[in-house]
Design an enzyme around this catalytic site. Structure first.
Site, PDB file in Angstrom:
ATOM      1  N   GLU A 102     -23.349   7.615  -2.444  1.00 41.96           N
ATOM      2  CA  GLU A 102     -22.527   8.222  -3.479  1.00 41.96           C
ATOM      3  C   GLU A 102     -23.207   7.864  -4.789  1.00 41.96           C
ATOM      4  O   GLU A 102     -23.031   6.768  -5.319  1.00 41.96           O
ATOM      5  CB  GLU A 102     -21.093   7.686  -3.470  1.00 41.96           C
ATOM      6  CG  GLU A 102     -20.194   8.489  -4.391  1.00 41.96           C
ATOM      7  CD  GLU A 102     -19.418   7.686  -5.417  1.00 41.96           C
ATOM      8  OE1 GLU A 102     -18.550   8.258  -6.071  1.00 41.96           O
ATOM      9  OE2 GLU A 102     -19.674   6.478  -5.610  1.00 41.96           O
ATOM     10  N   ASP A 140     -20.625   3.339  -1.860  1.00 38.25           N
ATOM     11  CA  ASP A 140     -19.923   3.611  -3.115  1.00 38.25           C
ATOM     12  C   ASP A 140     -20.800   3.246  -4.315  1.00 38.25           C
ATOM     13  O   ASP A 140     -21.441   2.187  -4.324  1.00 38.25           O
ATOM     14  CB  ASP A 140     -18.643   2.751  -3.123  1.00 38.25           C
ATOM     15  CG  ASP A 140     -17.694   3.099  -4.237  1.00 38.25           C
ATOM     16  OD1 ASP A 140     -17.175   4.222  -4.246  1.00 38.25           O
ATOM     17  OD2 ASP A 140     -17.454   2.229  -5.111  1.00 38.25           O
TER      18      ASP A 140
END
Ligand code: NOJ
Length: 556
Positions: free
Chosen positions: A282, A220
């Site tokens: 990401e 993330d």
């Protein structure tokens, strides 16, 4: 751009590694399947439905976070990286899910959230009473405020969700004190990645899940961990993209060179495990060359291709993103990835039905211009079929195989994404793409769970999208995806190379794996390539031509 056949060959990415060709299906645990009827999806619900994924024909699943969390950002605020939130089950349920997936030949990727913890994490709870200058505060980004009373935030950074990126704490003596940085919600304090203790802790978290048998990690906010040391002001509106204007300075909170050392260390760790475990970034980083730095040979294996997701539905825009993406990743020997939807953006079946561009974080609600559902679905199917014919690895978001649209009329009082409140009700947020899936048209909660309960309301129109209304129905979106995934495998489309045949303003066509793939973006129908029609996103017209917004796969 060329209107003639160019026959220009483009790479298909590196050979080897399962991830170079994989179709990876994103499961959003809150909304996939609810086993106990509380309206919240859970791990046993996922395990019970894994047969859907083998039937669909994907290679791997990526699970969004299921860890203990106050759910201030739907689980992207992690309070304990080594356990499962009771909302979703127990640690033994995660083990059972991993084992069942393996038995079915599916790989499992879990979400790792290293940029920030939850404010309920034991580290942050220890940092507050420990006070300024303490080692506990040094795991986060605490600073004194500006101004004589220290009542101004340390810099002008804004949170991605709206409002300032700093929150002031009350010190142990009861007085207003330091500020801490949170690029997202106040409940998501940013970690200090200059602190070796933070680095050690995450290596240990990686080991914890690798030892349990996961095949990899989706990382993330991979471009956010390291901040420019002076935390200099950034007089620009906050955006999660690092900015593709190379003439402008790089935002001090994104895509700093220091992040790469972290991933090199992680790569060494995952490579020390057997079985080709992977790291997926990401990273909202542009341009493609800058993003490719995350997938250099000694760093991550893949990075999400958000430029693809954001590309307009026109032949020139799609041609540009495909060629640029393939070239950029080929330069570093990594596979290209493709993605059209995820839990942060308006679903592509609705996004492509909008006349205005964009629609990433801000969502669609009552009173907003509504997408044209028929145009959106038609384009979404054409876009998916185009994507699945490209060399590289593709990411699917749960429900797109049903042609599921965004819930664009969700009542504002039902919204749960912090974006809605933090933006002062100016950005609707991401709830519309997170609504629980419809499995059975006539069951309570459309078969999401055994009761009517659903943490976000499902729109009445969703019965028609339910899996049981599409399975074995020729021409359904679900059967189109199944056929495409089977053919993609049979013809080795993920390996490429791709050779362009037509790169005009209205039609894109290329050869790959012995197939001719053609998408018609223009207003008039065009002749179909000669050969056997293997798959098409909508029927050809009565003259056998390819109508507007249709992709076909033809074997010559
Ligand atoms: C990206 C995740 O996909 C998103 O859902 C989340 O809100 C932010 N990172 C913060 O963790």
């Amino acid at each position: 751009m060329n209107t003639d056949a160019t026959q220009q060959e483009q790479p298909g990415g590196p050979a080897g590694g399962w991830w170079t060709e994989a179709v990876i299906y994103q499961i959003y645990p809150r909304s996939f399947a609810d086993s106990d009827g509380d309206g919240m999806g859970d791990l046993p619900g996922i395990t019970a439905r894994l047969g859907h994924l083998t039937e669909l024909g994907v290679d791997a699943v990526w699970l969004s976070p299921f860890y203990p969390s106050p759910q201030a950002d739907a689980g992207y605020d992690v309070a304990d990286y080594r356990d499962v939130d009771p909302l979703f089950g127990r640690l033994s349920d995660a083990d059972a899910l991993i084992a069942e997936a393996r038995a079915r030949g599916l790989r499992v990727i879990v979400d790792l959230v290293p940029n920030h913890t939850s404010s309920a994490h034991r580290w942050f709870r220890a940092a507050l009473p420990a006070g300024p200058g303490s080692p506990e505060r040094a795991r986060y980004v605490f600073r004194d405020g500006l101004g004589p009373a220290g009542d101004q935030p340390p810099n002008d950074w804004q949170s991605v969700f709206g409002g300032p990126a700093w929150t002031r704490v009350t010190e142990p003596d009861g007085r207003p004190g330091q500020w801490y940085l949170h690029l997202f919600d106040t409940g998501q304090p940013d970690l200090n990645w200059d602190n070796p203790e933070v680095r050690e802790e995450f290596l240990d978290v990686l080991r914890f899940w690798l030892d349990r048998g996961v095949d990899g990690f989706r990382v993330d906010v991979a471009h956010g961990l390291v901040k420019q040391a002076d935390l200099t002001n950034w007089q620009e509106p906050q955006e999660i993209l690092s900015g593709n204007d190379v003439a402008k300075p790089r935002p001090p909170m994104w895509d700093q060179d220091g992040v790469h050392e972290v991933y090199r260390e992680w790569r060494r760790l995952v490579d020390s495990y057997p079985g080709e475990r992977i790291l997926v970034a990401e990273a909202w980083v542009e341009p493609a060359e800058r993003l490719a730095r995350y997938v250099r040979p000694d760093e991550m294996h893949q990075a999400f291709n958000f430029e693809h997701l954001l590309a307009a539905w026109t032949a020139p825009a799609q041609y540009a993103v495909v060629t640029r993406s393939l070239e950029a990743t080929d330069a570093v020997g990594a596979p290209t990835t493709w993605v059209l939807s995820n839990h942060d953006v308006v679903r592509h079946a609705s996004r492509l039905g909008l006349t205005t561009a964009g629609g990433r974080l801000n969502g669609i609600g009552i009173g907003d211009p509504q997408p044209d559902a028929a145009v959106g679905l038609r384009r979404a199917r054409a876009a998916s079929l185009l994507m699945l014919a490209l060399p590289g690895s593709a990411y699917l978001y749960q429900g797109e195989e049903l042609g599921l649209p965004e819930h664009t009329t969700l009542p504002d009082e039902a919204r749960q994404d912090p974006t809605w409140e933090r933006s002062g009700h100016t950005q609707r947020g991401r709830d519309g793409c997170r609504v629980p899936l419809p499995w059975e048209a006539d069951a309570p909660s459309y078969g999401f769970g055994p009761t009517d309960a659903s943490w976000l309301p499902q729109p009445p129109s969703w019965a028609e999208y339910a899996l049981d209304r599409q399975r074995d129905v020729p021409g359904s979106t679900y059967e189109m995806y199944r056929a495409a995934l089977r053919l993609r495998r049979e013809h080795g489309l993920a390996r490429g190379p791709l050779a362009w045949l037509s790169t005009g303003d209205e039609v894109l066509a290329f050869r790959n794996g012995g197939l001719t793939v053609l998408t018609n973006f223009g207003a008039a129908a065009v002749p179909a390539p000669t050969g056997e029609l293997l798959c098409s996103s909508a029927p050809l017209d009565e003259d056998g031509r390819v109508p507007t917004d249709v992709t076909v796969w033809v074997r010559a």
